[in-house]
Design a protein around this motif. Structure first.
Motif, PDB file in Angstrom:
ATOM      1  N   HIS A 208      45.278  37.416  44.797  1.00 54.63           N
ATOM      2  CA  HIS A 208      44.302  38.148  45.610  1.00 54.63           C
ATOM      3  C   HIS A 208      42.957  38.242  44.902  1.00 54.63           C
ATOM      4  O   HIS A 208      41.923  38.417  45.545  1.00 54.63           O
ATOM      5  N   HIS A 209      42.960  38.115  43.573  1.00 55.33           N
ATOM      6  CA  HIS A 209      41.695  38.098  42.839  1.00 55.33           C
ATOM      7  C   HIS A 209      40.831  36.920  43.293  1.00 55.33           C
ATOM      8  O   HIS A 209      39.616  37.053  43.472  1.00 55.33           O
ATOM      9  N   GLN A 210      41.465  35.769  43.474  1.00 54.71           N
ATOM     10  CA  GLN A 210      40.731  34.588  43.929  1.00 54.71           C
ATOM     11  C   GLN A 210      40.246  34.783  45.360  1.00 54.71           C
ATOM     12  O   GLN A 210      39.126  34.379  45.710  1.00 54.71           O
ATOM     13  N   TYR A 211      41.062  35.403  46.188  1.00 55.32           N
ATOM     14  CA  TYR A 211      40.654  35.671  47.568  1.00 55.32           C
ATOM     15  C   TYR A 211      39.418  36.577  47.588  1.00 55.32           C
ATOM     16  O   TYR A 211      38.453  36.314  48.328  1.00 55.32           O
ATOM     17  N   SER A 227      37.349  40.217  38.320  1.00 53.97           N
ATOM     18  CA  SER A 227      38.618  40.882  38.605  1.00 53.97           C
ATOM     19  C   SER A 227      39.269  41.476  37.368  1.00 53.97           C
ATOM     20  O   SER A 227      39.985  42.473  37.461  1.00 53.97           O
ATOM     21  N   LEU A 228      39.021  40.860  36.214  1.00 54.35           N
ATOM     22  CA  LEU A 228      39.722  41.263  35.004  1.00 54.35           C
ATOM     23  C   LEU A 228      38.776  41.253  33.807  1.00 54.35           C
ATOM     24  O   LEU A 228      37.847  40.437  33.731  1.00 54.35           O
ATOM     25  N   LEU A 229      39.036  42.127  32.860  1.00 50.74           N
ATOM     26  CA  LEU A 229      38.239  42.187  31.639  1.00 50.74           C
ATOM     27  C   LEU A 229      38.314  40.869  30.873  1.00 50.74           C
ATOM     28  O   LEU A 229      37.338  40.455  30.233  1.00 50.74           O
ATOM     29  N   SER A 230      39.449  40.192  30.941  1.00 50.81           N
ATOM     30  CA  SER A 230      39.648  38.936  30.207  1.00 50.81           C
ATOM     31  C   SER A 230      38.733  37.816  30.693  1.00 50.81           C
ATOM     32  O   SER A 230      38.585  36.797  30.016  1.00 50.81           O
ATOM     33  N   GLY A 258      43.801  47.267  41.737  1.00 52.37           N
ATOM     34  CA  GLY A 258      43.247  48.547  42.152  1.00 52.37           C
ATOM     35  C   GLY A 258      42.565  49.307  41.045  1.00 52.37           C
ATOM     36  O   GLY A 258      42.038  50.398  41.269  1.00 52.37           O
ATOM     37  N   GLY A 259      42.551  48.730  39.825  1.00 51.53           N
ATOM     38  CA  GLY A 259      41.890  49.413  38.715  1.00 51.53           C
ATOM     39  C   GLY A 259      41.366  48.483  37.653  1.00 51.53           C
ATOM     40  O   GLY A 259      40.950  48.920  36.582  1.00 51.53           O
ATOM     41  N   SER A 260      41.360  47.177  37.939  1.00 51.71           N
ATOM     42  CA  SER A 260      41.108  46.193  36.886  1.00 51.71           C
ATOM     43  C   SER A 260      39.703  45.601  36.863  1.00 51.71           C
ATOM     44  O   SER A 260      39.352  44.901  35.921  1.00 51.71           O
ATOM     45  N   MET A 261      38.885  45.858  37.872  1.00 59.19           N
ATOM     46  CA  MET A 261      37.649  45.094  38.024  1.00 59.19           C
ATOM     47  C   MET A 261      36.530  45.553  37.081  1.00 59.19           C
ATOM     48  O   MET A 261      36.496  46.694  36.622  1.00 59.19           O
ATOM     49  N   VAL A 262      35.638  44.619  36.797  1.00 59.29           N
ATOM     50  CA  VAL A 262      34.488  44.834  35.915  1.00 59.29           C
ATOM     51  C   VAL A 262      33.250  44.339  36.651  1.00 59.29           C
ATOM     52  O   VAL A 262      33.273  43.252  37.237  1.00 59.29           O
ATOM     53  N   ALA A 263      32.180  45.127  36.641  1.00 58.57           N
ATOM     54  CA  ALA A 263      30.985  44.736  37.401  1.00 58.57           C
ATOM     55  C   ALA A 263      29.757  45.453  36.876  1.00 58.57           C
ATOM     56  O   ALA A 263      29.859  46.433  36.118  1.00 58.57           O
TER      57      ALA A 263
END
Length: 350
Positions: A208-211, A227-230, A258-263
């Motif tokens: 779903h991150h790619q979506y 989507s992820l810190l990595s 639901g809690g992983s995103m970085v922006a």
């Protein structure tokens, strides 16, 4: 020893003397922040906020018929005394749920998901391991009305070394009693979105991150949302601090949906404006979204606090990032945010 010390702090286990200090002295500081004369500008308010114990703060303001503005004060990195950068990346925590809710609404519109199908329908392996799985619908999970326990409330959740897989996280809630009967009431649970992430992945046949990247971020040209810190260079991320714990904790990696995103604050602001003005979703998708989730959100992780809201009365989006958490800092963050709104309303009417 340091990790054990942070665990004790995060569980709010403190000596009675420290508790007395908190009760006696903290409210006065909050009262002082609340009652202080209102500054003339947002920047001045941010500068003042640092004096109340915040390490760093970033604010993005998008007012109708005005160029969006970015503000910052304090430190991006306290130890190296690197000033706060308004373009820095930030862990937006539960603001991530807005993006997942949008993806869910789009897939419901495309008839790839059904809001009234149950958790047992979508994830049959949990039918006997999550109470009422055959009654809990996708709609209830999106709306936090499922009764599924919140995994972050579990006393064994490893805040200082977060789980590296969703399967580990599931173990905190499987075979546990429900908090309440499905749809009986509202109770915020991160587990809902952990499960929705799994449902999205299986429905799509890919992450779903790619979506979200393809269908939400790319159309809005949000090139500073991940989507992820990595996925990012760590030195581009604002440092995070917890009251009473000296080290920078930005390396803690929360991978749960639901809690992983970085922006950046700007990217979150652009997304929120598009979500609220109808330019992100078509009319039918918007109707579905409106029926299932909120148009604003807050986020909280150790070292990171965020508020993302659209204010219809002044047609303004205000995003606030604060890189200090613990103690009274959430309440302080809300006070600062509300004072910024007052400044914006005052300048608008002047």
């Amino acid at each position: 020893m340091k990790k054990k010390h942070l665990i004790r702090i995060l569980r709010i286990v403190m000596p009675s003397a420290a508790l007395i200090c908190t009760v006696v002295f903290v409210p006065w500081m909050l009262l002082r922040a609340w009652l202080a004369p209102l500054p003339d500008s947002v920047q001045e308010q941010l500068n003042n906020a640092i004096g109340y114990g915040l390490d760093g703060i970033i604010v993005y303001v998008d007012q109708a018929e005005k160029e969006p503005a970015l503000y910052s004060a304090g430190w991006k990195n306290r130890a190296d005394q690197i000033p706060a950068d308004p373009h820095a990346l930030f862990k937006i925590a539960s603001i991530s749920k807005l993006y997942i809710a949008v993806a869910t609404a789009q897939l419901v519109h495309d008839k790839r998901l059904n809001l009234d199908q149950t958790l047992a329908d979508y994830l049959p392996e949990f039918a006997e391991r999550i109470e009422h799985a055959d009654q809990i619908t996708l709609r209830m999970m999106v709306q936090h009305r499922s009764g599924i326990p919140n995994y972050t409330d579990h006393p064994d959740y490893p805040w200082t070394n977060p789980y590296k897989s969703t399967q580990e996280t599931y173990q905190l809630v499987l075979d546990q009693p429900a908090d309440f009967q499905p749809n009986e009431k509202y109770s915020y649970s991160n587990t809902n979105y952990l499960l929705i992430g799994e449902i999205l992945d299986r429905t799509l046949g890919y992450s779903h991150h790619q979506y979200i990247k393809n269908e939400i971020l790319a159309p809005l040209e949000l090139n500073n949302t991940y989507s992820l810190l990595s996925e990012v260079e760590l030195d581009k991320v604002m440092s995070g601090y917890y009251v009473g714990y000296e080290p920078d904790i930005k390396g803690n990696d929360f991978i749960q949906p639901g809690g992983s995103m970085v922006a950046t604050a700007e990217d979150v602001g652009i997304f929120l404006r598009a979500l609220n003005d109808g330019s992100l979703l078509n009319e039918d998708e918007q109707a579905i979204y409106s029926s299932i989730y909120s148009y604003h959100h807050t986020g909280l992780l150790p070292g990171y606090q965020s508020i993302a809201k659209y204010h219809k009365d002044i047609d303004t989006v205000v995003i606030q990032f604060v890189n200090t958490s613990g103690g009274d800092k959430w309440t302080l963050s809300e006070i600062i945010y509300n004072r910024i709104l007052k400044i914006l309303k005052t300048t608008e009417n002047s």
